[in-house]
Scaffold this active site. Structure first.
Site, mmCIF file in Angstrom:
data_model
loop_
_atom_site.group_PDB
_atom_site.id
_atom_site.type_symbol
_atom_site.label_atom_id
_atom_site.label_comp_id
_atom_site.label_asym_id
_atom_site.label_seq_id
_atom_site.Cartn_x
_atom_site.Cartn_y
_atom_site.Cartn_z
ATOM 1 N N GLY A 143 0.822 -1.208 0.000
ATOM 2 C CA GLY A 143 0.000 0.000 0.000
ATOM 3 C C GLY A 143 0.854 1.255 0.000
ATOM 4 O O GLY A 143 0.477 2.269 0.577
ATOM 5 N N TYR A 172 -13.855 -3.468 10.322
ATOM 6 C CA TYR A 172 -12.481 -2.945 10.176
ATOM 7 C C TYR A 172 -11.726 -3.135 11.492
ATOM 8 O O TYR A 172 -10.601 -3.640 11.502
ATOM 9 C CB TYR A 172 -12.574 -1.466 9.802
ATOM 10 C CG TYR A 172 -11.277 -0.702 9.752
ATOM 11 C CD1 TYR A 172 -10.433 -0.768 8.645
ATOM 12 C CD2 TYR A 172 -10.905 0.145 10.806
ATOM 13 C CE1 TYR A 172 -9.261 -0.034 8.590
ATOM 14 C CE2 TYR A 172 -9.736 0.880 10.758
ATOM 15 C CZ TYR A 172 -8.908 0.790 9.649
ATOM 16 O OH TYR A 172 -7.746 1.516 9.605
#
Ligand code: NAD
Length: 252
Positions: A21, A154
């Site tokens: 990422g 999450y």
């Protein structure tokens, strides 16, 4: 290198780092920080436009990769590795109350935020174990430690990352490998900007007020913590979670 064989504080010369990422946000700041410190950096990101652009600017390499696809991750690490440092930073979030989420959402959030961490870690570990050195840095979230209204799945995935990291630390200490987490609070990145676009100014104010320092963090402030944990000088730190969250953990 000093007489004891340690690099100067803040230097990563000769280290090979895999940053997932790394095309934007926190990952980009980490890739930049590591490259400036002398590491050879491979940026692994879904975004095959921004990754190579950044890589060229900072003297790194970029590869297109979906961290949740374990077979592809294995092949990429086989091709571009071995690595001394792994930063599991790739992540996605979603703002919805738990009752509004679907099984598809669960699979996506857990697939990237937790399974992606497992996949990348398993791909790099054998070479680290053989070398007798490794630094694994997992980017979790204060949402894992405090809970998150509108981010239950999450937080579950990020909490799993903390538990996984502690187990990794236990299993790999004998190989000279440390494993630690960084738990950011609200950091000014495209991910946060997207959340604010949905949740509005109220969400931004709530996030800021949840910190003692009453401000957002900058990606570079997370990168400096990652640089420290990757450094030779952090060799006696493992299994920890370092909050980079303006004191969020103490309550606003
Ligand atoms: N920004 C915050 O406030 C904040 C707070 C706590 C934790 N975090 C965590 O920090 C990390 C970085 O967040 P950010 O704010 O920089 O996010 P971001 O969305 O700005 O950047 C994330 C990067 O990850 C990449 N990515 C997403 N899914 C991927 C996949 N399957 N495979 C490979 N790459 C993928 C994206 O393309 C993007 O470049 C994430 O793990 C996030 O959960 C962020």
């Amino acid at each position: 290198m000093s007489a004891t064989g340690q690099r100067a504080f803040g230097r990563l010369d000769g280290r090979r780092a895999f940053v997932t990422g790394g095309a934007q946000g926190i990952g980009a700041a980490i890739a930049h920080g590591f490259a400036s410190a002398g590491a050879q950096v491979v940026i692994a990101d879904l975004d095959i436009a921004a990754g190579p652009l950044l890589a060229e600017r900072i003297g790194a390499r970029a590869i297109g990769l979906d961290v949740s696809d374990a077979a592809t991750v294995r092949a990429a690490v086989g091709q571009h590795g071995p690595f001394d440092i792994l930063v599991n930073n790739a992540g996605i979030d979603q703002h919805a109350f738990f009752t509004e989420t679907s099984e598809t959402d669960w699979a996506r959030l857990i697939g990237v935020n937790l399974v992606g961490v497992l996949a990348c870690t398993q791909a790099v570990l054998p070479a680290m174990q053989a070398a007798g050195f490794g630094r694994i840095i997992n980017i979790t979230s204060e949402a894992a430690r405090l809970g998150s209204k509108g981010g239950a799945v999450y937080s579950a995935a990020k909490g799993g990352v903390i538990a996984f990291t502690k187990s990794l630390a236990r299993e790999n200490a004998r190989f000279g490998i440390t494993a630690n987490c960084i738990a950011p609070g609200p950091i000014r990145t495209p991910m946060l900007e997207q959340a604010v676009a949905t949740g509005g100014e109220r969400l931004l104010r709530a996030m800021t007020e949840a910190t003692l320092l009453r401000r957002l963090g900058e990606p570079e402030e997370v990168a400096s913590a990652a640089l420290f944990l990757a450094s030779d000088q952090a060799g006696y730190i493992t299994g920890e979670t370092l909050g980079v969250s303006g004191g969020m953990g103490l309550g606003g």
